[in-house]
Design a protein around this motif. Structure first.
Motif, PDB file in Angstrom:
ATOM      1  N   ILE A  75       1.490   8.386   5.955  1.00  0.00           N
ATOM      2  CA  ILE A  75       1.063   7.682   7.172  1.00  0.00           C
ATOM      3  C   ILE A  75       1.538   6.232   7.143  1.00  0.00           C
ATOM      4  CG2 ILE A  75      -0.921   6.970   8.539  1.00  0.00           C
ATOM      5  CD1 ILE A  75      -2.368   9.434   7.446  1.00  0.00           C
ATOM      6  N   THR A  76       1.364   5.587   5.980  1.00  0.00           N
ATOM      7  CA  THR A  76       1.820   4.197   5.931  1.00  0.00           C
ATOM      8  C   THR A  76       3.338   4.126   6.077  1.00  0.00           C
ATOM      9  OG1 THR A  76       1.819   4.345   3.525  1.00  0.00           O
ATOM     10  CG2 THR A  76      -0.099   3.329   4.549  1.00  0.00           C
ATOM     11  N   VAL A  90      -1.710   9.246   2.544  1.00  0.00           N
ATOM     12  CA  VAL A  90      -1.652   7.810   2.829  1.00  0.00           C
ATOM     13  C   VAL A  90      -0.222   7.302   2.764  1.00  0.00           C
ATOM     14  CG1 VAL A  90      -2.289   5.541   1.932  1.00  0.00           C
ATOM     15  CG2 VAL A  90      -4.019   7.311   2.163  1.00  0.00           C
ATOM     16  N   ILE A 135       4.045   4.376   9.682  1.00  0.00           N
ATOM     17  CA  ILE A 135       3.744   3.116  10.373  1.00  0.00           C
ATOM     18  C   ILE A 135       4.836   2.089  10.105  1.00  0.00           C
ATOM     19  CG2 ILE A 135       2.113   1.187  10.440  1.00  0.00           C
ATOM     20  CD1 ILE A 135      -0.089   3.220   9.841  1.00  0.00           C
ATOM     21  N   THR A 137      -4.815  12.891  -0.985  1.00  0.00           N
ATOM     22  CA  THR A 137      -5.042  11.670  -0.194  1.00  0.00           C
ATOM     23  C   THR A 137      -3.933  10.656  -0.426  1.00  0.00           C
ATOM     24  OG1 THR A 137      -7.063  11.794  -1.481  1.00  0.00           O
ATOM     25  CG2 THR A 137      -7.204  10.697   0.634  1.00  0.00           C
ATOM     26  N   PHE A 138      -3.533  10.476  -1.669  1.00  0.00           N
ATOM     27  CA  PHE A 138      -2.428   9.546  -1.924  1.00  0.00           C
ATOM     28  C   PHE A 138      -1.203   9.949  -1.106  1.00  0.00           C
ATOM     29  CE2 PHE A 138      -4.243   8.797  -6.406  1.00  0.00           C
ATOM     30  CZ  PHE A 138      -4.941   7.698  -5.970  1.00  0.00           C
ATOM     31  N   LEU A 158       6.399  15.401   2.599  1.00  0.00           N
ATOM     32  CA  LEU A 158       5.520  16.251   3.403  1.00  0.00           C
ATOM     33  C   LEU A 158       5.243  17.552   2.660  1.00  0.00           C
ATOM     34  CD1 LEU A 158       4.128  16.661   6.154  1.00  0.00           C
ATOM     35  CD2 LEU A 158       6.205  17.771   6.931  1.00  0.00           C
ATOM     36  N   TYR A 168       8.739   6.554  14.361  1.00  0.00           N
ATOM     37  CA  TYR A 168       7.671   6.919  13.431  1.00  0.00           C
ATOM     38  C   TYR A 168       8.112   8.038  12.506  1.00  0.00           C
ATOM     39  CZ  TYR A 168       4.219   4.135  15.876  1.00  0.00           C
ATOM     40  OH  TYR A 168       3.517   3.099  16.400  1.00  0.00           O
ATOM     41  N   VAL A 178       0.822  -1.217   0.000  1.00  0.00           N
ATOM     42  CA  VAL A 178       0.000   0.000   0.000  1.00  0.00           C
ATOM     43  C   VAL A 178       0.850   1.258   0.000  1.00  0.00           C
ATOM     44  CG1 VAL A 178      -2.132  -0.926   0.933  1.00  0.00           C
ATOM     45  CG2 VAL A 178      -0.316  -0.245   2.487  1.00  0.00           C
TER      46      VAL A 178
END
Ligand code: HEM
Ligand SMILES: Nc1ncnc2c1ncn2[C@@H]1O[C@H](COP(=O)(O)OP(=O)(O)OP(=O)(O)O)[C@@H](O)[C@H]1O
Ligand SMILES: Nc1ncnc2c1ncn2[C@@H]1O[C@H](COP(=O)(O)OP(=O)(O)OP(=O)(O)O)[C@@H](O)[C@H]1O
Ligand SMILES: [Mg+2]
Ligand SMILES: [Mg+2]
Lengths: 229, 208, 53, 248, 229, 208
Positions: D110-111, D107, D114, D103-104, D134, D123, D60
């Motif tokens: 964030i992924t 995501v 993680i 959004t991409f 960013l 993190y 992802v």
């Protein structure tokens, strides 16, 4: 009605002269970024325990961040007043190349913000514990970096012109573009303070300056033109 | 010669002007006397090239104005609701820098023009900011007359002017027309221009 | 099955990452549809206004 | 050169119909590919020797990261076309890229965060790749913000187009940040001149996921562009017609 | 023509509401301080080599510098727009106490600048490596400091309104007044991050806040009134 | 009753007004038709209390106005060259907040007033910024009529207004005067107010 037409250079010079005269009549406007810069560099030692070695390491970051913020502070005024009183429209209608006229305004911004900050910067760095021999390197780095920042800023100022109080947007737009300048500028400064050879980073800064000098005025002119619609 | 054909202009979602047509020849004056909010300012700004018209055509001396904007703009002078003066400069300085953007003018000529528009008696060091509204307008008129533009676009040029000022405006317009210039004015009190080829346009729907 | 969910101890990381990714995908579809609905409403209002004047 | 297709796309009714016809198909294909890719990534692909199962985040993280940059590029191209030829549809397309792109980007950030915890032990790190990504997010937000801040639609289109074009310099910066600055982040494993350095059993689900995301992006972009085109239409017969059909 | 008269509180509330509505219509305005916070916290680490320990030491200075900058930026707009469009004159003519009306404007400024910054500050500090336990202390320090900065800023804004040449320069005199706030604010923040007791510095900040709350509105009202002449 | 006696006003180093004297009673209108730059705006601003007069006296209902400024200001409405409207708010919102500063007014009344000044047909969500110059003036007139002030000080109130707008202004003034209000206007085109007690003042040197 066949009259002589002034050259674009003459027109741009007139704008530059006029803006410098205006700045002379209203010193508060351009002194503010300088005062801000001074306060920031004074504040850093105060906010930290004054340990020379540590301060020196912080100097590049402090200098460059305050340079960026100070030029952002002044950018908000770049075209705004001219837009409000209708002068910007008269530039368009002068039949002179718009890009040249706006470049004159950017030059004023740099003369009133970038140049004084570049002159003052080495002093601030020394007060933060940098060795005096580092001064020339720091000066050149700030000089080159501030040119690029002024030019990039002129695009952002043009884009946010139609926006009331576009300050936040302006910084959001300019910041990503300014990142390389900041990174290499801080690196050059750090190298100069450490007494190492900073010419690599300085060449890069110069290259960015030249690149933005050729492209940014075009983008800025397009942006301002759009805002007049 | 200015030709405006089938010009449509929108503001936001309002279709304000639906097909404006007219031709203005050298030596002619067109006065727009339309009511408030019917698009006088919009039309003038579109002719000046600040607004992009999606439909319709504007031609200057037979050529589309977007073909060579700089050449067209050199022929145009626009005076809007804003006077485009710098409040911190004196009247003389304002004129000097405004002229430097177009064509060289001697300091003597600037001074004479300031006297002509009735600003002789003011303190030469007084910044324009402290001028009265009418005095500021007069400085703007002085600038207009110095620019040697062929086409004048004037948006409520008589605003703030006393009766002497209105006569001054009329005489500037007459001189301009005699030199072969042309002018479009938006105004609410028609300006009397005896012996000039002057049309009055009362409503946008009308055909002139 | 629980072994699959556990992902050799990294379950929390893997599944939260996938959840966020899928969530992002769904969100976009939803926003796009809402935008279409709004555009239709807006266009109706606009036409009505034009017919009025 | 045949320019007919170019002009046909420039016509709102044609584009509206075209987008309405194809968006559902693209979305369907995307969902199918997504299911295949998810199965491949979560079940079929073998466990990594170094990272154990944590590496599965790649399926992802990487597609959203690629697509964020790809979306940005497409947005800039569409904006340039709109600015140069004054084509409204191009502006509509550019405007439609931004929300999906944001959004991409979010995501992928964030992924990535993680994923950073099990691999780098943190993190967040002030790493060039991460920070430049960013900034891409900032740029998308700035683009959306600029659009929202200017009321006149035509002006908003053109101003944000200038921004998109100027901002495209971010794409190479993000992509090459790993090479230019020494970085914590993975060097290219897939997009490299000497071919992917990944075993096929791990690579195929990734490729499928990237394809799924691409179709998904096309579908979203068309759906949004349809709405944007309608917003830009000031009246006219076909709008009436379309609205009449939408009611049913 | 005997009509009911609204109370001063109602008038001040109306101004507050209107300004908040305006800010809502122009989100750039209240996003500005947040953008600056984001920028500063992102920029500092970029300009340095990312070493967590050093970053944490930088956090207080970074936070307070951006707070000051955000206040400065917004300060410029505080009364300017109202002065330009004639609203300020209408305040005077409303027959309501001018000080109360201007205080409402300062309150809006704080709500849109100080409060969001105080809320986001701890987050920024944590991203710079401060421990989460420091958050309450940082929040309180920023809250108190921002009130004082807004109030001091309102004096400066009033002074810059003056068309006379000295007016702009006077605002530079207000800037140094902010120094104590910055110093004690940064100290309180540093103590909170180190896990020490920051209450001494916080009390000082609170005292400065109260002092400026009683005196600054009067000074600001006087400054603005003069500018209207 | 407004009494102005021996008022001297300076701008910078210029002694602009050398002893202004007049008295204005309930129901009276005074039109200042002085030429440009002779001090109309200055006088109005001095009466409104923005300028401090070193010499001379201003009395309202028999009391010096500096004795209780807030009470005097409650009775005064001033409309200057600037309209004091917020461009980002709608006309309705502008009126609402402007009234909230003085006295409570119902939303219904605001709407009716907007219709009265001829702004019925505009989009209710349109921000005032995009209004034409004349439309903005009309909003300012609506505000004026809602304020219930006894003394109106209007600086070129007819600026930007079309002929319908000028009639509207005249009728607002007439209604105001009938209610016992008074008004001082600075203008270059005298406003015709039949049946009203209206004086025209052509030159500052004159005695009215
Ligand atoms: C917040 C943290 C992260 C961010 C913002 C981020 C961002 C990105 C971006 C933008 C790309 C696409 C680059 C391109 O197309 O050139 C990418 C690719 C990739 N990322 Fe990350 N990443 C993060 C964390 C991680 C972590 C923790 C790992 C694994 C250890 C990782 C592994 C990868 C891999 C394997 C690729 C594909 C590289 C290639 O084939 O070109 N990322 N990431
Ligand atoms: N974004 C918008 N949405 C709707 N209507 C708008 C928008 N912008 C402008 N308008 C309307 O367009 C018209 C603009 O007219 P314009 O300023 O050209 O009028 P004008 O003839 O110059 O009037 P005036 O005599 O008052 O100066 C106004 O009626 C205004 O309300
Ligand atoms: N600082 C100053 N120094 C000298 N003269 C000044 C100064 N400030 C204003 N003035 C002069 O005072 C006069 C101000 O006049 P005012 O604005 O009251 O005129 P007005 O009657 O309203 O004119 P108008 O019809 O043009 O609006 C002008 O002549 C102006 O030049
Ligand atoms: Mg107009
Ligand atoms: Mg006046």
């Amino acid at each position: 009605m066949n009259v002589m037409r002034n050259s674009a250079a003459a027109a741009a010079t007139a704008i530059l002269q006029r803006d410098l005269l205006l700045a002379y009549r209203r010193p508060g406007e351009w002194l503010q970024p300088l005062a801000f810069f001074a306060i920031v560099t004074v504040l850093f030692p105060l906010a930290l325990d004054p340990e020379a070695a540590r301060l020196r390491q912080l100097a590049p970051a402090a200098l460059w961040v305050s340079l960026l913020l100070a030029s952002l502070l002044a950018l908000d005024f770049l075209y705004r007043e001219d837009a409000r009183d209708g002068t910007l429209e008269q530039y368009v209608l002068s039949g002179q190349p718009f890009t040249a006229l706006l470049l004159a305004k950017t030059a004023t911004h740099w003369l009133l913000t970038g140049l004084p900050l570049a002159l003052f910067g080495p002093l601030a760095a020394i007060s933060l514990g940098a060795p005096p021999q580092a001064a020339p390197g720091i000066f050149v780095a700030l000089l080159l970096g501030s040119v690029t920042l002024s030019l990039l800023g002129s695009i952002g100022a043009g884009l946010t012109l139609g926006v009331r109080r576009g300050g936040a947007l302006l910084s959001l737009l300019v910041l990503p573009l300014a990142m390389p300048v900041l990174v290499f500028g801080a690196r050059a400064t750090a190298l100069a303070i450490a007494g190492d050879d900073a010419s690599g980073a300085l060449y890069l800064l110069a290259a960015m300056g030249v690149l933005s000098l050729t492209l940014a005025p075009l983008a800025a002119a397009a942006a301002v033109r759009i805002s007049l619609e | 010669m200015l030709e405006v054909s089938n010009l449509h202009l929108w503001r936001g979602d309002r279709h304000l002007l639906r097909g404006v047509n007219f031709t203005l020849f050298s030596g002619q004056v067109l006065q727009l006397l339309w009511p408030n909010g019917t698009g006088k300012t919009t039309l003038l700004r579109a002719i000046a090239g600040f607004l992009h018209a999606e439909e319709g055509e504007l031609r200057w001396q037979g050529r589309r104005i977007d073909a060579d904007r700089d050449a067209f703009h050199w022929d145009v002078a626009y005076l809007g609701h804003e006077t485009a003066l710098k409040g911190d400069l004196t009247a003389f300085e304002n004129l000097r820098y405004a002229c430097a953007m177009r064509s060289p003018v001697t300091a003597e000529r600037l001074r004479v023009t300031l006297v002509d528009v009735g600003l002789a008696h003011s303190d030469p060091a007084q910044p324009v900011r402290s001028f009265s509204a009418g005095q500021q307008r007069r400085v703007a008129l002085a600038r207009l007359s110095l620019w040697n533009a062929k086409l004048w676009l004037l948006d409520e040029p008589a605003a703030n002017l006393d009766s002497a000022g209105q006569q001054l405006l009329a005489s500037l317009l007459l001189a301009h027309v005699r030199r072969g210039g042309m002018a479009i004015l938006a105004t609410h009190h028609a300006i009397a221009l005896p012996d000039a080829d002057c049309r009055q346009w009362q409503l946008p729907q009308e055909v002139v | 099955m629980s072994e699959f969910l556990d992902m050799s101890g990294y379950g929390a990381y893997v599944w939260s990452a996938y959840a966020i990714a899928i969530g992002g995908l769904v969100l976009n579809v939803w926003m796009a549809r809402r935008q279409q609905r709004r555009a239709v409403q807006e266009a109706r209002r606009r036409l009505a206004m034009q017919e009025q004047s | 050169m045949n320019w007919v297709w170019f002009h046909r796309f420039g016509s709102p009714p044609y584009f509206y119909r075209f987008a309405g016809r194809w968006a559902p198909w693209f979305l369907g294909i995307a969902v199918l590919l997504l299911l295949v890719g998810l199965y491949g990534g979560l079940v079929a692909a073998p466990v990594d020797y170094f990272q154990s199962d944590a590496y599965r985040i790649i399926y992802v993280h990487v597609p959203s990261a690629y697509l964020s940059l790809m979306t940005y590029t497409w947005m800039a191209i569409a904006a340039a076309v709109g600015l140069i030829w004054r084509i409204k549809i191009a502006h509509a397309v550019a405007a439609s890229c931004a929300p999906a792109g944001a959004t991409f980007t979010a995501v992928s950030l964030i992924t990535g965060m993680i994923w950073g915890q099990p691999t780098w032990g943190t993190y967040w790190a002030w790493d060039p790749r991460i920070v430049s990504q960013l900034f891409v997010l900032f740029f998308f937000l700035g683009y959306i913000g600029l659009r929202g801040a200017i009321e006149d639609r035509d002006r908003a289109d053109r101003a944000s187009a200038v921004l998109a074009i100027v901002g495209v310099v971010n794409v190479p910066i993000v992509h090459f940040s790993v090479d230019w600055w020494n970085s914590l982040h993975q060097a290219p494993t897939l997009l490299r001149s000497d071919g992917p350095s990944m075993p096929m059993s791990m690579a195929w689900p990734l490729l499928v996921m990237i394809a799924a995301y691409t179709f998904y992006f096309l579908a979203i972009m068309l759906m949004r562009a349809r709405a944007e085109v309608m917003r830009r239409e000031r009246g006219g017969a076909w709008l009436r017609e379309v609205l009449a059909r939408e009611a049913t």
